[in-house]
Design a protein around this motif. Structure first.
Motif, PDB file in Angstrom:
ATOM      1  N   UNK A  47       0.832  -1.213   0.000  1.00 16.15           N
ATOM      2  CA  UNK A  47       0.000   0.000   0.000  1.00 16.15           C
ATOM      3  C   UNK A  47       0.866   1.263   0.000  1.00 16.15           C
ATOM      4  N   UNK A  48       1.935   1.253   0.762  1.00 16.16           N
ATOM      5  CA  UNK A  48       2.837   2.414   0.788  1.00 16.16           C
ATOM      6  C   UNK A  48       3.531   2.571  -0.572  1.00 16.16           C
ATOM      7  N   UNK A  49       3.942   1.458  -1.154  1.00 18.87           N
ATOM      8  CA  UNK A  49       4.584   1.478  -2.473  1.00 18.87           C
ATOM      9  C   UNK A  49       3.639   2.075  -3.513  1.00 18.87           C
ATOM     10  N   UNK A  50       2.377   1.633  -3.525  1.00 18.62           N
ATOM     11  CA  UNK A  50       1.398   2.144  -4.488  1.00 18.62           C
ATOM     12  C   UNK A  50       1.087   3.621  -4.239  1.00 18.62           C
ATOM     13  N   UNK A  51       1.119   4.039  -2.989  1.00 19.96           N
ATOM     14  CA  UNK A  51       0.897   5.450  -2.655  1.00 19.96           C
ATOM     15  C   UNK A  51       2.011   6.317  -3.242  1.00 19.96           C
ATOM     16  N   UNK A  52       3.247   5.844  -3.138  1.00 20.29           N
ATOM     17  CA  UNK A  52       4.389   6.587  -3.697  1.00 20.29           C
ATOM     18  C   UNK A  52       4.293   6.627  -5.218  1.00 20.29           C
ATOM     19  N   UNK A  53       3.949   5.499  -5.832  1.00 21.41           N
ATOM     20  CA  UNK A  53       3.796   5.434  -7.295  1.00 21.41           C
ATOM     21  C   UNK A  53       2.763   6.461  -7.759  1.00 21.41           C
ATOM     22  N   UNK A  55       1.657   9.196  -6.048  1.00 17.58           N
ATOM     23  CA  UNK A  55       2.088  10.556  -5.723  1.00 17.58           C
ATOM     24  C   UNK A  55       3.106  11.085  -6.725  1.00 17.58           C
ATOM     25  N   UNK A  56       3.913  10.202  -7.278  1.00 20.88           N
ATOM     26  CA  UNK A  56       4.944  10.598  -8.243  1.00 20.88           C
ATOM     27  C   UNK A  56       4.459  10.475  -9.682  1.00 20.88           C
ATOM     28  N   UNK A  57       3.186  10.143  -9.867  1.00 21.41           N
ATOM     29  CA  UNK A  57       2.590   9.993 -11.202  1.00 21.41           C
ATOM     30  C   UNK A  57       3.358   8.984 -12.046  1.00 21.41           C
ATOM     31  N   UNK A  58       3.687   7.842 -11.451  1.00 24.02           N
ATOM     32  CA  UNK A  58       4.444   6.816 -12.162  1.00 24.02           C
ATOM     33  C   UNK A  58       3.573   5.656 -12.642  1.00 24.02           C
ATOM     34  N   UNK A  59       2.264   5.716 -12.363  1.00 21.60           N
ATOM     35  CA  UNK A  59       1.392   4.660 -12.861  1.00 21.60           C
ATOM     36  C   UNK A  59       1.201   4.840 -14.368  1.00 21.60           C
ATOM     37  N   UNK A  60       0.767   3.801 -15.020  1.00 19.87           N
ATOM     38  CA  UNK A  60       0.580   3.865 -16.468  1.00 19.87           C
ATOM     39  C   UNK A  60      -0.462   4.905 -16.826  1.00 19.87           C
ATOM     40  N   UNK A  61      -0.219   5.639 -17.881  1.00 21.33           N
ATOM     41  CA  UNK A  61      -1.146   6.657 -18.343  1.00 21.33           C
ATOM     42  C   UNK A  61      -2.380   5.997 -18.951  1.00 21.33           C
TER      43      UNK A  61
END
Length: 65
Positions: A47-53, A55-61
């Motif tokens: 959950x923390x890892x996904x929160x950082x992803x 917050x940094x807009x690193x998820x797939x567009x």
């Protein structure tokens, strides 16, 4: 750097009205995976890892890519 007085001017002048605040922005990235750069050796927490992803807009567009 010139505004902070750490680099001499080659020409011209600099005028600062008021105070100047400076926060260095050096990268804290080491040669490793994205996950390794996020957790920095700590125990993996999904959950923390996904929160950082997020917050940094690193998820797939786009999910279809």
């Amino acid at each position: 750097m010139a505004i902070l007085g750490e680099l001499p001017l080659s020409e011209g002048t600099i005028t600062v009205r008021g105070k100047v605040g400076y926060a260095s922005q050096q990268a804290w990235i080491y040669n490793g995976t994205l996950q390794q750069n996020i957790i920095f050796g700590s125990e993996y927490n999904e959950s923390k890892y996904q929160e950082v992803i997020a917050a940094c807009a690193l998820q797939k567009v786009c999910d279809w890519l």
